[in-house]
Motif scaffolding. Sequence first.
Motif, PDB file in Angstrom:
ATOM      1  N   LYS A 234      33.801 -11.215 118.961  1.00  0.00           N
ATOM      2  CA  LYS A 234      32.800 -12.231 119.230  1.00  0.00           C
ATOM      3  C   LYS A 234      33.441 -13.585 118.946  1.00  0.00           C
ATOM      4  O   LYS A 234      34.126 -13.769 117.954  1.00  0.00           O
ATOM      5  CB  LYS A 234      31.567 -12.021 118.352  1.00  0.00           C
ATOM      6  CG  LYS A 234      30.758 -10.808 118.720  1.00  0.00           C
ATOM      7  CD  LYS A 234      29.478 -10.714 117.926  1.00  0.00           C
ATOM      8  CE  LYS A 234      29.707 -10.292 116.501  1.00  0.00           C
ATOM      9  NZ  LYS A 234      28.449  -9.986 115.802  1.00  0.00           N
TER      10      LYS A 234
ATOM     11  N   ALA B 274      24.146  -4.546 124.751  1.00  0.00           N
ATOM     12  CA  ALA B 274      22.760  -4.981 124.878  1.00  0.00           C
ATOM     13  C   ALA B 274      21.810  -3.821 124.600  1.00  0.00           C
ATOM     14  O   ALA B 274      20.776  -3.992 123.938  1.00  0.00           O
ATOM     15  CB  ALA B 274      22.510  -5.559 126.269  1.00  0.00           C
TER      16      ALA B 274
ATOM     17  N   GLU C 215      21.396  -3.170 120.890  1.00  0.00           N
ATOM     18  CA  GLU C 215      20.478  -4.125 120.262  1.00  0.00           C
ATOM     19  C   GLU C 215      19.027  -3.746 120.550  1.00  0.00           C
ATOM     20  O   GLU C 215      18.163  -3.819 119.665  1.00  0.00           O
ATOM     21  CB  GLU C 215      20.762  -5.548 120.756  1.00  0.00           C
ATOM     22  CG  GLU C 215      22.113  -6.098 120.335  1.00  0.00           C
ATOM     23  CD  GLU C 215      22.223  -6.432 118.858  1.00  0.00           C
ATOM     24  OE1 GLU C 215      21.218  -6.305 118.118  1.00  0.00           O
ATOM     25  OE2 GLU C 215      23.328  -6.810 118.426  1.00  0.00           O
TER      26      GLU C 215
ATOM     27  N   LEU D  36      13.841  -8.129 126.428  1.00  0.00           N
ATOM     28  CA  LEU D  36      15.237  -8.471 126.134  1.00  0.00           C
ATOM     29  C   LEU D  36      15.871  -9.119 127.354  1.00  0.00           C
ATOM     30  O   LEU D  36      15.785  -8.592 128.462  1.00  0.00           O
ATOM     31  CB  LEU D  36      16.032  -7.226 125.738  1.00  0.00           C
ATOM     32  CG  LEU D  36      17.518  -7.454 125.390  1.00  0.00           C
ATOM     33  CD1 LEU D  36      17.956  -6.535 124.258  1.00  0.00           C
ATOM     34  CD2 LEU D  36      18.433  -7.250 126.601  1.00  0.00           C
TER      35      LEU D  36
ATOM     36  N   THR E  76      17.505 -12.444 123.148  1.00  0.00           N
ATOM     37  CA  THR E  76      18.569 -12.658 124.127  1.00  0.00           C
ATOM     38  C   THR E  76      19.877 -12.177 123.518  1.00  0.00           C
ATOM     39  O   THR E  76      20.227 -12.580 122.403  1.00  0.00           O
ATOM     40  CB  THR E  76      18.679 -14.143 124.503  1.00  0.00           C
ATOM     41  OG1 THR E  76      17.475 -14.556 125.159  1.00  0.00           O
ATOM     42  CG2 THR E  76      19.856 -14.387 125.434  1.00  0.00           C
ATOM     43  N   VAL E  77      20.576 -11.299 124.241  1.00  0.00           N
ATOM     44  CA  VAL E  77      21.884 -10.820 123.778  1.00  0.00           C
ATOM     45  C   VAL E  77      22.955 -11.571 124.555  1.00  0.00           C
ATOM     46  O   VAL E  77      23.122 -11.373 125.760  1.00  0.00           O
ATOM     47  CB  VAL E  77      22.032  -9.303 123.959  1.00  0.00           C
ATOM     48  CG1 VAL E  77      23.403  -8.846 123.461  1.00  0.00           C
ATOM     49  CG2 VAL E  77      20.934  -8.559 123.202  1.00  0.00           C
TER      50      VAL E  77
ATOM     51  N   ARG F 208      21.281 -13.018 119.704  1.00  0.00           N
ATOM     52  CA  ARG F 208      22.318 -12.252 119.013  1.00  0.00           C
ATOM     53  C   ARG F 208      23.569 -12.235 119.872  1.00  0.00           C
ATOM     54  O   ARG F 208      23.493 -12.099 121.100  1.00  0.00           O
ATOM     55  CB  ARG F 208      21.844 -10.822 118.740  1.00  0.00           C
ATOM     56  CG  ARG F 208      20.650 -10.737 117.819  1.00  0.00           C
ATOM     57  CD  ARG F 208      20.242  -9.314 117.548  1.00  0.00           C
ATOM     58  NE  ARG F 208      18.959  -9.234 116.861  1.00  0.00           N
ATOM     59  CZ  ARG F 208      18.268  -8.108 116.696  1.00  0.00           C
ATOM     60  NH1 ARG F 208      18.763  -6.957 117.168  1.00  0.00           N
ATOM     61  NH2 ARG F 208      17.108  -8.125 116.077  1.00  0.00           N
TER      62      ARG F 208
ATOM     63  N   ALA G 178      27.055 -10.526 121.045  1.00  0.00           N
ATOM     64  CA  ALA G 178      27.626  -9.183 121.144  1.00  0.00           C
ATOM     65  C   ALA G 178      29.095  -9.243 121.542  1.00  0.00           C
ATOM     66  O   ALA G 178      29.485 -10.016 122.429  1.00  0.00           O
ATOM     67  CB  ALA G 178      26.844  -8.356 122.162  1.00  0.00           C
TER      68      ALA G 178
END
Length: 217
Positions: free
Chosen positions: A2, A37, A40, A156, A181-182, A204, A206
Amino acid sequence: MKNEQVVTAAQMKAIEQAANESGLLYIQMMENAGRAAWAELAGCFPQPGRLLVVAGKGNNGGDGFVMARVAVKSGWQVTVWLAEGEPQTPDAITNRELLRALPVTVLPAEQYPDPRGWNAVVDALYGTGFHGALRPAGQAACGLLNQSRAAGAFLLAVDLPSGVCADTGVAANGAVQADLTVAFDSRKPVHTAPEAAIFCGEVRLADIGIPEDCHRI
Protein backbone atom coordinates in the motif's frame (compact mmCIF):
# COMPACT_ATOMS: atom_id res chain seq x y z
CA MET A 1 2.32 -2.80 -1.04
CA LYS A 2 0.00 0.00 0.00
CA ASN A 3 1.34 3.41 -0.94
CA GLU A 4 0.65 6.26 1.46
CA GLN A 5 1.06 9.08 -1.08
CA VAL A 6 -1.96 10.61 -2.81
CA VAL A 7 -1.80 10.19 -6.59
CA THR A 8 -3.88 11.48 -9.49
CA ALA A 9 -5.74 9.21 -11.87
CA ALA A 10 -3.00 9.72 -14.48
CA GLN A 11 -0.27 8.91 -11.97
CA MET A 12 -2.14 5.75 -10.91
CA LYS A 13 -2.35 4.70 -14.54
CA ALA A 14 1.43 5.15 -14.85
CA ILE A 15 2.01 3.13 -11.66
CA GLU A 16 -0.14 0.29 -13.02
CA GLN A 17 1.67 0.42 -16.37
CA ALA A 18 5.03 0.19 -14.59
CA ALA A 19 3.76 -2.78 -12.59
CA ASN A 20 2.49 -4.52 -15.72
CA GLU A 21 5.85 -3.99 -17.42
CA SER A 22 7.65 -5.37 -14.36
CA GLY A 23 5.64 -8.61 -14.54
CA LEU A 24 2.53 -7.96 -12.42
CA LEU A 25 0.04 -8.19 -15.27
CA TYR A 26 -3.07 -6.04 -15.42
CA ILE A 27 -5.32 -9.10 -15.06
CA GLN A 28 -3.50 -10.13 -11.88
CA MET A 29 -3.93 -6.61 -10.48
CA MET A 30 -7.66 -6.94 -11.22
CA GLU A 31 -7.76 -10.27 -9.43
CA ASN A 32 -5.89 -8.82 -6.44
CA ALA A 33 -8.14 -5.75 -6.34
CA GLY A 34 -11.36 -7.73 -6.48
CA ARG A 35 -10.19 -10.14 -3.80
CA ALA A 36 -9.01 -7.30 -1.56
CA ALA A 37 -12.32 -5.47 -1.88
CA TRP A 38 -14.21 -8.69 -1.23
CA ALA A 39 -12.16 -9.36 1.92
CA GLU A 40 -13.14 -5.94 3.25
CA LEU A 41 -16.82 -6.54 2.47
CA ALA A 42 -16.91 -10.10 3.84
CA GLY A 43 -15.36 -8.85 7.07
CA CYS A 44 -18.48 -6.74 7.65
CA PHE A 45 -20.78 -9.77 7.70
CA PRO A 46 -20.77 -12.73 10.12
CA GLN A 47 -22.46 -14.99 7.58
CA PRO A 48 -23.25 -15.06 3.83
CA GLY A 49 -26.21 -13.16 2.45
CA ARG A 50 -27.56 -11.67 -0.76
CA LEU A 51 -25.16 -9.57 -2.85
CA LEU A 52 -25.81 -7.32 -5.84
CA VAL A 53 -22.85 -6.19 -7.95
CA VAL A 54 -23.59 -3.24 -10.25
CA ALA A 55 -20.95 -3.50 -12.97
CA GLY A 56 -19.88 -1.04 -15.64
CA LYS A 57 -18.27 -1.77 -19.02
CA GLY A 58 -14.66 -1.16 -17.98
CA ASN A 59 -12.09 -2.48 -15.56
CA ASN A 60 -14.02 -1.27 -12.51
CA GLY A 61 -16.71 -3.72 -13.59
CA GLY A 62 -14.00 -6.37 -13.95
CA ASP A 63 -13.08 -5.87 -10.29
CA GLY A 64 -16.75 -6.41 -9.51
CA PHE A 65 -16.82 -9.67 -11.49
CA VAL A 66 -13.88 -10.95 -9.42
CA MET A 67 -15.79 -10.04 -6.25
CA ALA A 68 -18.89 -11.86 -7.53
CA ARG A 69 -16.87 -14.99 -8.28
CA VAL A 70 -15.24 -15.08 -4.86
CA ALA A 71 -18.52 -14.23 -3.11
CA VAL A 72 -20.51 -17.07 -4.66
CA LYS A 73 -17.73 -19.50 -3.77
CA SER A 74 -18.02 -18.18 -0.20
CA GLY A 75 -21.68 -19.14 0.00
CA TRP A 76 -23.31 -15.85 -0.96
CA GLN A 77 -26.31 -15.58 -3.27
CA VAL A 78 -24.95 -13.29 -5.99
CA THR A 79 -26.56 -11.21 -8.73
CA VAL A 80 -24.57 -9.10 -11.20
CA TRP A 81 -26.30 -6.33 -13.11
CA LEU A 82 -24.53 -5.28 -16.34
CA ALA A 83 -25.76 -1.72 -15.94
CA GLU A 84 -24.34 -0.43 -19.24
CA GLY A 85 -24.14 -3.73 -21.12
CA GLU A 86 -21.45 -6.36 -21.55
CA PRO A 87 -17.85 -5.43 -20.61
CA GLN A 88 -15.59 -3.88 -23.25
CA THR A 89 -12.06 -4.22 -21.85
CA PRO A 90 -10.12 -7.50 -22.29
CA ASP A 91 -9.52 -8.31 -18.62
CA ALA A 92 -13.09 -7.45 -17.65
CA ILE A 93 -14.36 -9.68 -20.47
CA THR A 94 -12.19 -12.55 -19.19
CA ASN A 95 -13.58 -12.23 -15.68
CA ARG A 96 -17.15 -11.90 -16.91
CA GLU A 97 -16.70 -15.19 -18.82
CA LEU A 98 -15.57 -16.93 -15.64
CA LEU A 99 -19.00 -16.24 -14.11
CA ARG A 100 -20.77 -18.37 -16.72
CA ALA A 101 -19.73 -21.60 -15.01
CA LEU A 102 -20.91 -20.41 -11.59
CA PRO A 103 -24.36 -20.03 -9.99
CA VAL A 104 -24.32 -16.25 -10.42
CA THR A 105 -27.42 -14.50 -11.79
CA VAL A 106 -26.33 -12.03 -14.48
CA LEU A 107 -28.91 -9.43 -15.52
CA PRO A 108 -28.69 -7.46 -18.79
CA ALA A 109 -28.81 -3.67 -18.77
CA GLU A 110 -32.51 -3.56 -19.58
CA GLN A 111 -33.45 -5.79 -16.63
CA TYR A 112 -33.49 -3.31 -13.76
CA PRO A 113 -33.02 -5.13 -10.41
CA ASP A 114 -35.26 -4.60 -7.41
CA PRO A 115 -33.30 -2.31 -5.06
CA ARG A 116 -34.78 -4.06 -2.00
CA GLY A 117 -33.74 -7.26 -0.29
CA TRP A 118 -29.93 -7.12 -0.55
CA ASN A 119 -27.57 -7.46 2.37
CA ALA A 120 -24.78 -5.76 0.42
CA VAL A 121 -24.43 -3.93 -2.88
CA VAL A 122 -21.20 -3.22 -4.75
CA ASP A 123 -20.61 -0.12 -6.84
CA ALA A 124 -18.33 -1.39 -9.63
CA LEU A 125 -19.66 1.03 -12.21
CA TYR A 126 -17.03 3.70 -12.93
CA GLY A 127 -13.37 3.99 -12.03
CA THR A 128 -10.88 6.84 -11.96
CA GLY A 129 -11.68 7.92 -15.53
CA PHE A 130 -15.07 9.41 -14.63
CA HIS A 131 -15.60 13.17 -14.78
CA GLY A 132 -18.44 15.51 -15.65
CA ALA A 133 -22.09 14.47 -15.59
CA LEU A 134 -23.64 11.04 -15.37
CA ARG A 135 -25.19 9.64 -18.55
CA PRO A 136 -28.80 8.40 -18.23
CA ALA A 137 -27.71 4.77 -17.76
CA GLY A 138 -25.19 5.83 -15.12
CA GLN A 139 -27.76 8.00 -13.40
CA ALA A 140 -30.12 5.02 -13.21
CA ALA A 141 -27.40 2.68 -11.92
CA CYS A 142 -26.23 5.12 -9.25
CA GLY A 143 -29.86 5.69 -8.32
CA LEU A 144 -30.40 1.97 -7.82
CA LEU A 145 -27.31 1.70 -5.63
CA ASN A 146 -28.46 4.60 -3.45
CA GLN A 147 -31.98 3.18 -3.26
CA SER A 148 -30.58 -0.18 -2.15
CA ARG A 149 -28.57 1.51 0.57
CA ALA A 150 -31.68 3.43 1.69
CA ALA A 151 -33.49 0.07 1.87
CA GLY A 152 -30.88 -1.27 4.28
CA ALA A 153 -28.06 -2.69 2.15
CA PHE A 154 -24.41 -2.06 2.99
CA LEU A 155 -22.85 -0.22 0.01
CA LEU A 156 -19.20 -0.78 -0.93
CA ALA A 157 -17.60 1.33 -3.66
CA VAL A 158 -14.78 -0.22 -5.69
CA ASP A 159 -11.84 2.25 -5.67
CA LEU A 160 -14.12 5.31 -5.60
CA PRO A 161 -17.85 6.06 -5.61
CA SER A 162 -19.30 6.31 -9.10
CA GLY A 163 -20.18 9.80 -10.18
CA VAL A 164 -17.33 11.45 -8.26
CA CYS A 165 -14.19 12.75 -10.00
CA ALA A 166 -11.04 11.02 -8.74
CA ASP A 167 -8.84 14.10 -9.09
CA THR A 168 -11.14 16.80 -7.71
CA GLY A 169 -13.69 15.12 -5.46
CA VAL A 170 -16.44 16.95 -7.34
CA ALA A 171 -19.62 14.88 -7.42
CA ALA A 172 -22.08 14.76 -10.29
CA ASN A 173 -25.77 14.99 -9.56
CA GLY A 174 -26.92 11.55 -8.41
CA ALA A 175 -23.48 10.21 -7.41
CA VAL A 176 -23.22 7.11 -5.24
CA GLN A 177 -23.04 7.54 -1.48
CA ALA A 178 -21.10 4.58 -0.10
CA ASP A 179 -20.70 3.20 3.40
CA LEU A 180 -17.19 1.99 2.57
CA THR A 181 -14.79 2.79 -0.28
CA VAL A 182 -11.87 0.43 -0.87
CA ALA A 183 -9.05 2.37 -2.54
CA PHE A 184 -6.49 0.31 -4.44
CA ASP A 185 -2.74 0.74 -3.86
CA SER A 186 -2.81 4.53 -3.37
CA ARG A 187 -5.31 7.13 -2.26
CA LYS A 188 -6.54 9.51 -4.93
CA PRO A 189 -7.51 13.14 -4.21
CA VAL A 190 -11.18 12.13 -3.93
CA HIS A 191 -10.36 9.99 -0.89
CA THR A 192 -9.02 12.96 1.07
CA ALA A 193 -11.29 15.75 -0.25
CA PRO A 194 -13.60 16.97 2.56
CA GLU A 195 -16.45 17.59 0.11
CA ALA A 196 -16.29 13.96 -1.05
CA ALA A 197 -16.44 12.41 2.43
CA ILE A 198 -20.23 12.02 2.30
CA PHE A 199 -19.86 9.98 -0.91
CA CYS A 200 -16.85 7.85 0.09
CA GLY A 201 -17.95 6.95 3.60
CA GLU A 202 -15.12 5.13 5.35
CA VAL A 203 -12.03 4.79 3.12
CA ARG A 204 -9.74 1.77 3.44
CA LEU A 205 -6.56 1.30 1.44
CA ALA A 206 -5.93 -2.14 -0.06
CA ASP A 207 -2.66 -3.66 -1.23
CA ILE A 208 -2.93 -5.10 -4.76
CA GLY A 209 0.67 -6.28 -5.03
CA ILE A 210 2.30 -3.38 -6.88
CA PRO A 211 6.05 -3.26 -6.08
CA GLU A 212 7.49 -0.22 -4.35
CA ASP A 213 9.73 0.64 -7.32
CA CYS A 214 6.70 1.20 -9.53
CA HIS A 215 5.68 4.24 -7.48
CA ARG A 216 8.68 6.28 -8.65
CA ILE A 217 6.73 8.14 -11.30
